[in-house]
Design an enzyme around this catalytic site. Sequence first.
Site, short mmCIF file in Angstrom:
data_model
loop_
_atom_site.label_atom_id
_atom_site.label_comp_id
_atom_site.label_asym_id
_atom_site.label_seq_id
_atom_site.Cartn_x
_atom_site.Cartn_y
_atom_site.Cartn_z
CD GLU A 88 3.24 1.65 -5.48
OE1 GLU A 88 3.47 1.33 -6.68
OE2 GLU A 88 3.53 1.00 -4.52
CB THR B 245 8.55 0.75 -9.98
OG1 THR B 245 6.93 1.07 -10.46
CG2 THR B 245 9.17 1.92 -9.66
CG HIS C 226 10.56 -3.50 -6.18
ND1 HIS C 226 9.74 -3.32 -6.99
CD2 HIS C 226 11.48 -4.52 -6.82
CE1 HIS C 226 9.89 -3.81 -8.25
NE2 HIS C 226 10.94 -4.46 -8.20
CG HIS D 94 0.70 -7.51 -9.88
ND1 HIS D 94 0.93 -6.99 -11.22
CD2 HIS D 94 1.97 -7.34 -9.31
CE1 HIS D 94 1.86 -6.63 -11.12
NE2 HIS D 94 2.82 -6.69 -9.96
NE ARG E 208 2.12 -1.86 -17.30
CZ ARG E 208 3.77 -1.65 -17.29
NH1 ARG E 208 4.25 -2.37 -16.64
NH2 ARG E 208 4.18 -0.89 -18.10
CG ASN F 254 1.13 -3.00 -5.21
OD1 ASN F 254 0.19 -3.33 -5.82
ND2 ASN F 254 2.21 -1.93 -5.31
CG HIS G 157 2.03 2.02 -10.02
ND1 HIS G 157 3.22 1.68 -10.18
CD2 HIS G 157 1.87 3.35 -10.48
CE1 HIS G 157 3.77 2.70 -10.97
NE2 HIS G 157 2.93 3.50 -11.13
CD GLU H 35 7.56 1.97 -0.64
OE1 GLU H 35 6.43 2.70 -0.61
OE2 GLU H 35 7.70 0.85 -1.34
NE ARG I 253 3.40 -0.01 -13.80
CZ ARG I 253 4.73 0.34 -14.07
NH1 ARG I 253 4.88 1.33 -15.25
NH2 ARG I 253 5.71 0.12 -13.41
#
Length: 247
Positions: free
Chosen positions: A78, A109, A198, A18, A57, A15, A51, A159, A53
Site C-alpha cells: 500500500e 486511511t 478496512h 500493526h 510510522r 495487513n 503500507h 479495493e 507510509r
Amino acid sequence: MTAREPIPKLRLGVNIDHVATIRNARGGDHPDPVRAAEIVARAGGDGITAHLREDRRHIRDEDLRRIQAATGLPLNLEMAATDEMVEIALKHRPHAACIVPEKREERTTEGGLDAAGQIDRLRPAVGRLLDAGIRVSLFIAPEARQVEAAMRLGAPVVEFHTGEYAHAEGDEVALELKRVADMAALAARNGIEPHAGHGLTYDNVQPIAAIPQLAELNIGHYLIGEAVFVGLESAIRHMRALMDAAR
Ligand code: PXP
C-alpha cells in the site's frame, strides 16, 4: 431450479502493519513483522499487505525486503502515489501496489482515494507501476465515478474502502453493504477485479465475503488486536473460516 454457481474462493490478505506499530513503540526489533508474515503463510492467508507510509510510522523500508524474502506469499504494497513511493515499488517489485490516499495527520486511511478528482496526477504513477509488471489497485470509495476513474486509468484492480460499512448502524448497514455489492458488480462487469477492506471484523465480515464478485479482502487492525488474546494464527484461521462459510 439450477444449482447456484460455486463462488470462487475469496483470498485473505493480512495487513501486518500493526505488528510493526507495536515494535516501533519501543524502538527495538520485537515483535518482528517478518515473523507475522510467516504465521500468515502457515495459517492459510493468501497474501501479505503492508503500507509504507511517508512517515514510516509502522512498516519501514528494510521490512519490505525481509517480508518478501520470508515467505512465498504475494506482497501487496500500500502506498501513496508519490515519486518516492513509486521508486521504492519499482525497486522491490511487489506483486501488487495498492494506491491509497495519505494524510500525515490521519490515524489510519480514513477514506478512499479520490481517483475521479485526480486522474491526471495519478496517471504517471499508475503507468510506471503497470509497465513494471506490478498489479495496480486503487483504494476507492464504492462509488460509480471512482470505478469509472479506475477504468480510465487502466487499473486492473480496485479495493473498496469498507469503512463506511463497518461504522454504519441500523438501516445504514444494509445501504452501505448494497453500495459495495453494486460497485463490485460494476467493476467486475468492466473487467476490473474488485477487492475490499478496512474495518472488517469477525462480526461484520460475512455479508461482505458473500458478495460474489469480490476476489480478496485485506484485513489488519482487527486481526492483530485479536491476536493479543488468541494468537495470530488462531485469529487468521477463524477469519478464514468465516469468509469461507459466507461463500
Ligand atoms: N486495505 C487498505 C488499502 C488499507 O489501507 C487498510 C488499512 O487502512 C486495510 C485494507 C486494512 O484495514 P484494517 O486495518 O481496518 O483492517
